[in-house]
Every structure is written in structure tokens, then in C-alpha cells.
Design a protein around this motif. Sequence first.
Motif, PDB file in Angstrom:
ATOM      1  N   THR A 207       0.841  -1.207   0.000  1.00 11.13           N
ATOM      2  CA  THR A 207       0.000   0.000   0.000  1.00 11.13           C
ATOM      3  C   THR A 207       0.877   1.259   0.000  1.00 11.13           C
ATOM      4  O   THR A 207       0.530   2.265  -0.619  1.00 11.13           O
ATOM      5  N   VAL A 208       2.000   1.186   0.711  1.00  7.59           N
ATOM      6  CA  VAL A 208       3.052   2.206   0.541  1.00  7.59           C
ATOM      7  C   VAL A 208       4.335   1.424   0.257  1.00  7.59           C
ATOM      8  O   VAL A 208       4.746   0.601   1.083  1.00  7.59           O
TER       9      VAL A 208
ATOM     10  N   ARG B 181       1.714   2.337  11.296  1.00 10.38           N
ATOM     11  CA  ARG B 181       2.862   3.107  10.784  1.00 10.38           C
ATOM     12  C   ARG B 181       2.454   4.402  10.073  1.00 10.38           C
ATOM     13  O   ARG B 181       3.130   5.419  10.180  1.00 10.38           O
ATOM     14  N   THR B 182       1.347   4.384   9.334  1.00  7.22           N
ATOM     15  CA  THR B 182       0.944   5.581   8.578  1.00  7.22           C
ATOM     16  C   THR B 182       0.028   6.506   9.386  1.00  7.22           C
ATOM     17  O   THR B 182      -0.442   7.531   8.871  1.00  7.22           O
TER      18      THR B 182
ATOM     19  N   LYS C  83      -7.381   4.388   4.162  1.00  5.06           N
ATOM     20  CA  LYS C  83      -7.697   5.704   3.584  1.00  5.06           C
ATOM     21  C   LYS C  83      -8.528   5.542   2.302  1.00  5.06           C
ATOM     22  O   LYS C  83      -9.062   6.507   1.770  1.00  5.06           O
TER      23      LYS C  83
ATOM     24  N   ALA D 194      -2.791   0.949   6.283  1.00  2.00           N
ATOM     25  CA  ALA D 194      -2.616   2.033   5.316  1.00  2.00           C
ATOM     26  C   ALA D 194      -3.792   2.077   4.338  1.00  2.00           C
ATOM     27  O   ALA D 194      -4.210   3.150   3.905  1.00  2.00           O
ATOM     28  N   TYR D 195      -4.388   0.896   3.998  1.00  4.96           N
ATOM     29  CA  TYR D 195      -5.472   0.882   3.001  1.00  4.96           C
ATOM     30  C   TYR D 195      -6.754   1.516   3.528  1.00  4.96           C
ATOM     31  O   TYR D 195      -7.691   1.723   2.765  1.00  4.96           O
TER      32      TYR D 195
ATOM     33  N   PRO E 220       3.407   6.046  -1.783  1.00 10.30           N
ATOM     34  CA  PRO E 220       2.057   5.534  -1.535  1.00 10.30           C
ATOM     35  C   PRO E 220       1.319   5.231  -2.837  1.00 10.30           C
ATOM     36  O   PRO E 220       1.405   5.990  -3.800  1.00 10.30           O
TER      37      PRO E 220
ATOM     38  N   GLU F 145       0.946  -5.176   3.867  1.00 13.43           N
ATOM     39  CA  GLU F 145       1.053  -4.097   4.869  1.00 13.43           C
ATOM     40  C   GLU F 145       2.119  -4.467   5.897  1.00 13.43           C
ATOM     41  O   GLU F 145       2.075  -4.044   7.055  1.00 13.43           O
TER      42      GLU F 145
ATOM     43  N   CYS G 146       4.070  -1.104   6.118  1.00 19.14           N
ATOM     44  CA  CYS G 146       3.283   0.126   6.291  1.00 19.14           C
ATOM     45  C   CYS G 146       2.058  -0.057   7.187  1.00 19.14           C
ATOM     46  O   CYS G 146       1.391   0.918   7.516  1.00 19.14           O
TER      47      CYS G 146
ATOM     48  N   GLU H 244       3.871   8.969   4.821  1.00 16.66           N
ATOM     49  CA  GLU H 244       2.731   9.236   5.690  1.00 16.66           C
ATOM     50  C   GLU H 244       3.105   8.811   7.098  1.00 16.66           C
ATOM     51  O   GLU H 244       3.837   7.828   7.268  1.00 16.66           O
TER      52      GLU H 244
ATOM     53  N   ARG I  40      -2.795   5.285  10.562  1.00 15.66           N
ATOM     54  CA  ARG I  40      -4.054   4.534  10.543  1.00 15.66           C
ATOM     55  C   ARG I  40      -3.707   3.094  10.908  1.00 15.66           C
ATOM     56  O   ARG I  40      -2.556   2.677  10.729  1.00 15.66           O
TER      57      ARG I  40
END
Length: 450
Positions: free
Chosen positions: A221-222, A261-262, A270, A267-268, A230, A254, A257, A365, A264
Motif C-alpha cells: 500500500t506504501v 505506521r501511517t 484511507k 494504510a489501506y 504511496p 502491509e 506500512c 505518511e 491509521r
Amino acid sequence: MMGASSKRKSLLRSIRKPQLGPAKTAKADTRLLDAEQFLLPTYKRPPVVMTHGRGAYVFDSTGKKYLDFLGGIAVNALGHAHPRIVKVIRHEAARAIHLSNLFHNAYQGPLARKLAGWSGMDRAFFSNSGTEAIDGAMKLARLFGRKSEEAPGTAAEKHRFLALENSFHGRTFGAISVTATEKYRLPFAPVVPGVEFVRFNDVPDLEAKFDDTVCGILLETVLGEGGIYPVSEVFWNRARSLATQHGALLIADEIQCGLGRTGRCFAYQKFSSRPDVALIAKPLAAGLPLGAILTTEELASRLSPGMHGTTFGGGPLACAVALEFLKIVEDEKLLENIRARGAELRDGLTKLASKFNFIREIRGEGLMIGIELSIEGAPFVSEAMQRGLLINCTHDFTLRLLPPFIITRAQVREFLTLFELVLATTTQQASTPDSGKSANPQRVAHAAAR
Ligand SMILES: Cc1ncc(COP(=O)(O)O)c(C=O)c1O
């Protein structure tokens, strides 16, 4: 042939003495000699023995202290020796370290429930590492893609994988097959067949390569090793819709990330749609090896006992620690800290970018940050270490920061002060006429092209 003892003596003469510690007179460290003589040469390491850590700091055998902005490559999310983690390890180690997956243990089920809450997935399988989680997810995709009329043992028509250019998914055979970087893959060919790499965030390329023979698409995702890029929302949405349309699995890696870590939980989160499979590892058990495949009820129903398994994965000690890790992130409101400290870091770095024109871009992020340079990053990593700061360079030109989630505002300021000195001194050294390290126009062009 040289005998073991004369080989050791010759090593003793040749090995560089530690240069990074304070003024203590350095004797050749026998631990370094053992490493040089007995380990497979898979890592290029500085001649320093790290001994312990406390919070966001790590110490070497000479007593030198380092501010740890690498966090064991995204593993030590709670820093070192977090009292609640130490307490759980002490307690559980005296009860049961391993019980085997032939029996239930007290923590696997509750940990799976907690992860379902964090991820929006339904079920979990626990592995020992990220790369095993990747291989397990690839097996799941093949299983999902196999039609009931296809005889077991024959190559399924729907067997291909898509992955991203510049991706990194691990070191087992499945994982290297979907890892773009050639030096990790090509020496071990033939790898798993039927893998194609899609240009990063390039929707037309994705559309051109997706068809009914694809059983799974893997997306970090990142991108981590690939330089902290990202995945864009349009690309994610298109990957989601194509996977659904062609009956393939969208697999979110993930491992680097995820888990906060981001800023959230994942990361997905968002994006408005979720993957079919999410893979985690690194920080999950606060430094003990543990990974997981998280997936949906529908996919879980394709598996039956014996189709996948592990000896160590999901042991009671690692799962107890992982549960505590997730509770600490919640109790200490670390997601908020990640967002706030991440914003301060990016702010400070943006100011530094206006002073140092070889900084091309600040990306990332939360507490996953990439600093893209127009010159090689490795000398900055060495200089940072000399000054008591741990960072890393990925893809030659990107300095990568992965500080622990517990990092404080004061430590962000400490980092920025140290990092500014690192930037200034390294470039001074690089621009001295005989250093041979000044910006290479070819490399600048290469960085610009990526
Ligand atoms: C995104 C990503 N996927 C997979 C892996 C492999 O994980 P492990 O080293 O635990 O096998 C890594 C490790 O760096 C990673 O960063």
C-alpha cells in the motif's frame, strides 16, 4: 589451504577496528571476528556490535548511544524494552513459549479477534515472518483461482500474479517471484512462473496486464524498500475493480506500512474499498517473529485442515506479546502520536529541503518517511551513524525514516538538529575536490526518472 586458526589470525589483522564508538581504545572484537568467519556473507554491516536499547535509543558495545530512526526496519514500533512488553515476555516465558498448533493456546483466538477489529477482515492465520505470509497469500490466490473442474496437480488456468515495479515482498521463493528488484530474483531463477510487474500507479499499464488468467495482485500500500511511494487512490480503486471483475484476489502487503505506521491501523483504510487479503508482520509482536494473513470469511472457507500450516507461527508467547502491542497502541493513543510527530518531522524536513538543494522530495505518511536525494544516500547513513543517529538508505537515493511510534516531540527536534549536521557535513566531504563523491550527473538523471 589455510587452517582455521591462521585464517582467524589473518582476519584479526585485516578486520577494521570499530571506528564509530567514543574515545575508548578499540581492540578487535572477537564477536566481529566470529561473524566474519562463520556467518554467510549476506549482509554488509558496519564493524559495530549493538548490545541493547531503551525507548528510542540503541547502544553499542562501546557504550555509544544512537537515536533510533530506523526502528529495526519498522519492527521496534514501541522502541526498546517497553515495560509492558518486558512484563508479558517474562510472565509468558515462564508459562509456555511453544505448545504446537495441534492445540489451542490462550492467545491466538483473542489476537485474531483483535486483528479483525483493527483490519475489517474476518479471519487470521499466523506465520513467523512477512515472507511466509506472502507465500501463504499466494497459495490462497491459487486456490481461489482453481476451478472445480480442473484436476488437482494440473497447472490452473488462472495462475498468474501481478505485482508492482519496485516492490519488495520478501525472500522465500514465492515472495522473490513477485519482488521486482532483479538482484533479489534473477540469481535464483526459475522462480514462480506467470508473474508480471505493473508500472507504479500506472492505471493503463494495470488494465493492459489484467485478464482472466490473473489469480492475484499484490500491492504494497506504501512501497517501503522501493522508496516510500504511496499507492494512489485511483490506482487502488482500479486494482480493486479489476480484481473483482476477473475473479482475482487483491492482496495488500502491509508488512512495513501496516499496524499503525501511517497513522491509521492499516494504510489501506484511507481508501473506500478493502483488499481480500491483508498481510502483516514486522511490529506485530514488538520484535518477536510473528506475521499474519488476514482474510475474509469467503476465502477462509476454501481452506481445510492440513492445506496450510506452520510449526512456530502463532505460538503463545508471540501472540501474548502481539495482543499487548495492540493494546499499548490503543492505550497510549499512539496513532495520534504517529500523525502528530510525522507532521512535525515532515515540516522540519521541508525546511531543511529549502536549505539543501540536493533534497529533491519529502514523501510518506505518518512515521514512514522517504527523503529523496539527487545524490547517493549511503554516505549520509554512515555520517549519521558517526553522529549517533540510525537511518537507512533505500534504492540508492532515498533516505528512509521509520522511527518508533513512541517518539516524542523532543526526540523529533533532536533528530532534526542531528540530521541537519549530517546533511551539512556529508556534502562538505562530498564536495572536496579529491573525495570523488560529488553529485554524479548520471545518478541525478536516474533519480529524476524514477
Ligand atoms: C513490504 C514488505 N513485505 C515483505 C517483507 C518480508 O518480511 P520478512 O522480512 O519478515 O520476511 C518486507 C521486509 O522488509 C517488507 O518490507
